[in-house]
Design a protein around this motif. Structure first.
Motif, mmCIF file in Angstrom:
data_model
loop_
_atom_site.group_PDB
_atom_site.id
_atom_site.type_symbol
_atom_site.label_atom_id
_atom_site.label_comp_id
_atom_site.label_asym_id
_atom_site.label_seq_id
_atom_site.Cartn_x
_atom_site.Cartn_y
_atom_site.Cartn_z
ATOM 1 N N LYS A 130 0.817 -1.219 0.000
ATOM 2 C CA LYS A 130 0.000 0.000 0.000
ATOM 3 C C LYS A 130 0.847 1.264 0.000
ATOM 4 O O LYS A 130 0.568 2.212 -0.732
ATOM 5 C CB LYS A 130 -0.955 -0.014 1.198
ATOM 6 C CG LYS A 130 -1.941 1.139 1.204
ATOM 7 C CD LYS A 130 -3.016 0.957 2.252
ATOM 8 C CE LYS A 130 -3.959 -0.166 1.873
ATOM 9 N NZ LYS A 130 -5.139 -0.247 2.791
ATOM 10 N N GLU A 131 1.889 1.299 0.815
ATOM 11 C CA GLU A 131 2.731 2.503 0.867
ATOM 12 C C GLU A 131 3.465 2.706 -0.449
ATOM 13 O O GLU A 131 3.545 3.828 -0.964
ATOM 14 C CB GLU A 131 3.733 2.394 2.016
ATOM 15 C CG GLU A 131 4.619 3.632 2.155
ATOM 16 C CD GLU A 131 5.608 3.528 3.302
ATOM 17 O OE1 GLU A 131 6.467 4.419 3.419
ATOM 18 O OE2 GLU A 131 5.514 2.557 4.073
ATOM 19 N N MET A 134 1.081 4.154 -3.205
ATOM 20 C CA MET A 134 0.747 5.580 -3.149
ATOM 21 C C MET A 134 1.864 6.437 -3.725
ATOM 22 O O MET A 134 1.610 7.389 -4.463
ATOM 23 C CB MET A 134 0.434 5.985 -1.714
ATOM 24 C CG MET A 134 -0.850 5.375 -1.165
ATOM 25 S SD MET A 134 -1.195 5.855 0.538
ATOM 26 C CE MET A 134 -1.522 7.600 0.345
ATOM 27 N N THR A 135 3.112 6.105 -3.417
ATOM 28 C CA THR A 135 4.221 6.919 -3.936
ATOM 29 C C THR A 135 4.492 6.624 -5.405
ATOM 30 O O THR A 135 4.805 7.529 -6.174
ATOM 31 C CB THR A 135 5.489 6.682 -3.104
ATOM 32 O OG1 THR A 135 5.794 5.277 -3.096
ATOM 33 C CG2 THR A 135 5.299 7.152 -1.668
ATOM 34 N N GLY A 270 1.048 12.507 -3.472
ATOM 35 C CA GLY A 270 1.163 11.267 -2.708
ATOM 36 C C GLY A 270 1.512 11.534 -1.255
ATOM 37 O O GLY A 270 0.986 10.884 -0.351
ATOM 38 N N ALA A 273 -1.515 13.126 0.576
ATOM 39 C CA ALA A 273 -2.595 12.172 0.842
ATOM 40 C C ALA A 273 -2.351 11.366 2.106
ATOM 41 O O ALA A 273 -3.275 10.766 2.658
ATOM 42 C CB ALA A 273 -2.771 11.241 -0.351
ATOM 43 N N ARG A 274 -1.105 11.333 2.592
ATOM 44 C CA ARG A 274 -0.825 10.642 3.849
ATOM 45 C C ARG A 274 -1.238 11.481 5.067
ATOM 46 O O ARG A 274 -1.435 10.942 6.151
ATOM 47 C CB ARG A 274 0.669 10.343 3.954
ATOM 48 C CG ARG A 274 1.200 9.408 2.868
ATOM 49 C CD ARG A 274 2.691 9.210 3.063
ATOM 50 N NE ARG A 274 3.283 8.437 1.965
ATOM 51 C CZ ARG A 274 4.582 8.183 1.865
ATOM 52 N NH1 ARG A 274 5.418 8.651 2.789
ATOM 53 N NH2 ARG A 274 5.047 7.477 0.840
ATOM 54 N N GLN A 278 -8.047 12.559 1.107
ATOM 55 C CA GLN A 278 -7.810 12.677 -0.327
ATOM 56 C C GLN A 278 -8.827 13.580 -1.045
ATOM 57 O O GLN A 278 -8.444 14.320 -1.951
ATOM 58 C CB GLN A 278 -7.775 11.295 -0.973
ATOM 59 C CG GLN A 278 -6.467 10.562 -0.691
ATOM 60 C CD GLN A 278 -6.357 9.257 -1.446
ATOM 61 O OE1 GLN A 278 -7.179 8.368 -1.274
ATOM 62 N NE2 GLN A 278 -5.335 9.129 -2.278
ATOM 63 N N THR A 321 -4.165 12.357 -7.047
ATOM 64 C CA THR A 321 -4.962 11.963 -5.880
ATOM 65 C C THR A 321 -6.177 11.156 -6.298
ATOM 66 O O THR A 321 -6.516 10.134 -5.687
ATOM 67 C CB THR A 321 -5.413 13.217 -5.110
ATOM 68 O OG1 THR A 321 -4.273 14.031 -4.806
ATOM 69 C CG2 THR A 321 -6.113 12.838 -3.817
ATOM 70 N N SER A 324 -5.243 7.516 -7.449
ATOM 71 C CA SER A 324 -4.931 6.685 -6.293
ATOM 72 C C SER A 324 -6.188 6.351 -5.499
ATOM 73 O O SER A 324 -6.360 5.234 -5.006
ATOM 74 C CB SER A 324 -3.915 7.404 -5.403
ATOM 75 O OG SER A 324 -3.673 6.681 -4.223
ATOM 76 N N TRP A 325 -7.087 7.322 -5.382
ATOM 77 C CA TRP A 325 -8.344 7.130 -4.654
ATOM 78 C C TRP A 325 -9.165 5.996 -5.274
ATOM 79 O O TRP A 325 -9.706 5.142 -4.565
ATOM 80 C CB TRP A 325 -9.130 8.439 -4.684
ATOM 81 C CG TRP A 325 -10.543 8.359 -4.192
ATOM 82 C CD1 TRP A 325 -11.668 8.153 -4.930
ATOM 83 C CD2 TRP A 325 -10.982 8.500 -2.842
ATOM 84 N NE1 TRP A 325 -12.774 8.158 -4.138
ATOM 85 C CE2 TRP A 325 -12.398 8.373 -2.851
ATOM 86 C CE3 TRP A 325 -10.337 8.739 -1.637
ATOM 87 C CZ2 TRP A 325 -13.148 8.458 -1.689
ATOM 88 C CZ3 TRP A 325 -11.086 8.828 -0.485
ATOM 89 C CH2 TRP A 325 -12.464 8.691 -0.521
ATOM 90 N N ARG A 328 -7.594 2.573 -4.513
ATOM 91 C CA ARG A 328 -7.727 2.176 -3.111
ATOM 92 C C ARG A 328 -9.159 1.832 -2.731
ATOM 93 O O ARG A 328 -9.383 1.014 -1.836
ATOM 94 C CB ARG A 328 -7.226 3.304 -2.203
ATOM 95 C CG ARG A 328 -5.719 3.535 -2.255
ATOM 96 C CD ARG A 328 -5.314 4.653 -1.319
ATOM 97 N NE ARG A 328 -5.590 4.314 0.066
ATOM 98 C CZ ARG A 328 -5.573 5.193 1.064
ATOM 99 N NH1 ARG A 328 -5.324 6.472 0.807
ATOM 100 N NH2 ARG A 328 -5.809 4.813 2.296
#
Length: 402
Positions: A130-131, A134-135, A270, A273-274, A278, A321, A324-325, A328
């Motif tokens: 997951k990490e 995102m990047t 990215g 978003a952490r 988002q 964003t 990625s949204w 996920r």
């Protein structure tokens, strides 16, 4: 799973970024050539823009094929085959002598161009934790911007020096080198699980995604943001190619260096978003895009360029964003979910010019900005709605857990 910072992470991310560069340089190579194509083939600005939008349209439609197909056959092979198809059609474009043939080949090329964008994020979703996902998505979308810049610079510089036909030969050579590098670097899938192909299942998955208000809202935000953003570039080439600016294709191509802030925006998205929700990151990007659009109304060439720097940062911050949204929040058939997002995205690109054309006829560039802001108010409202909806859902989940 591939972890962030590992050797496999950097090999896979570099390969996908190079592939992204190739795809988007081929897609956008005609944009600085629009005034030249309009003059050579004696067509209107709107007709000349079809050399770009016909590719985005067929690219968007192809995503309906490649995403589900990759769920059955795998990701890597389809990306390699379709990238090879791009190279072949680019070579054919250098030999065309009619505008109708050029549009036909660009349509075919657009279909091949959709292979990697439809699958790349799904490949990362399969292989990355997951990490890392995102990047890597932020870096991959940043490479989209570099491809857009590269294609337009090649189009501008090669077009002015060699003509539009030889420009396609130049970019075909670049694409071949990238394709070979991609094939060498990209690791074979280790976590992909093939699914049997069932048309009913495929259509059912897509309907499920479209019925999901969280995903559908994100699709609409991405599609309508691109609807405005990319077609502003098409119309500004006619503004800056005319009096009082009179820029040549070379300098029109350099305008697309403004995409560099998009690369930065994608990378920062990215990280943001952490720390922040988002949907609020999406809303922030849209507000920045609106401010940049307003900046272009000032008559100085430098303020127009500044406005596009701002636009690019805001748009790609929101787009990264958003992408990625979707990945996920899709509960199943992630490739289909990502493909649907890109269908909305590229359909927006291919239809936005038609929407903005009456505004162009009405008030020129000022009209284009008025039409743009109408749409962006809608996408900003949608992002804020998405934030409220997911926040309420989170509060309900927490209450049940307690």
């Amino acid at each position: 799973m591939i972890q962030a910072g590992s050797r496999a992470y950097w090999r896979a991310t570099l390969a996908l970024c190079l592939g992204s560069f190739m795809i988007f340089s081929n897609l956008y190579v005609t944009q600085p050539l629009l005034p030249m194509l309009a003059a050579d083939f004696q067509v209107s600005p709107l007709s000349a823009s079809y050399s770009f939008t016909v590719s985005t349209l067929t690219l968007g439609l192809s995503l309906l094929v490649y995403g589900p197909l990759s769920d059955v056959l795998g990701r890597r092979g389809i990306m390699l085959i379709t990238m090879a198809g791009v190279i072949v059609t680019t070579l054919a474009l250098s030999q065309t002598n009619s505008y109708e043939m050029l549009l036909g080949l660009r349509a075919v090329q657009g279909f091949f161009l959709g292979g990697l964008p439809a699958i790349a994020v799904a490949y990362m979703g399969d292989e990355f934790d997951k990490e890392a996902l995102m990047t890597a998505v932020g870096l991959y979308i940043g490479a989209n911007t570099l491809g857009g810049i590269g294609g337009r610079l090649i189009g501008g510089f090669a077009g002015e020096s060699l003509g539009w036909a030889n420009t396609f030969l130049v970019i075909a050579g670049v694409s071949l080198v990238v394709w070979l590098s991609f094939a060498f670097l990209l690791p074979r899938s280790s976590n992909f699980q093939a699914r049997p192909f069932h048309l009913r299942t495929m259509l059912g998955n897509m309907l499920d995604h479209l019925r999901n208000p969280i995903l559908l809202t994100a699709y609409l935000i991405g599609g309508f943001n691109f609807f405005v953003f990319i077609n502003q570039y098409s119309y500004i080439t006619f503004v800056l190619g005319d009096e009082p600016y009179s820029l040549s294709p070379r300098f029109l191509g350099m305008l697309f260096l403004t995409y560099l802030t998009g690369t930065l925006g994608s990378a920062l998205a990215g990280r943001a978003a952490r720390r922040f929700p988002q949907p609020l990151c999406m809303a922030f990007g849209i507000v920045v895009l609106m401010l940049g659009s307003l900046c272009t109304l000032l008559p100085s060439l430098w303020t127009i360029i500044l406005g596009f720097f701002i636009n690019s940062f805001g748009f790609f911050f929101a787009h990264s964003t958003n992408s990625s949204w979707v990945s996920r929040n899709a509960q199943h058939a992630k490739a289909s979910a990502s493909s649907l997002y890109l269908v909305f995205y590229y359909t927006g690109a291919s239809t936005g010019g038609i929407y903005l054309h009456p505004f162009w006829e009405w008030r020129g560039w000022t009209g284009v900005i008025i039409g743009s802001l109408v749409v962006l108010v809608g996408t900003l409202s949608a992002a804020l709605y998405l934030h409220r909806k997911t926040r309420v859902a989170g509060e309900v989940t927490n209450a049940v857990a307690c």
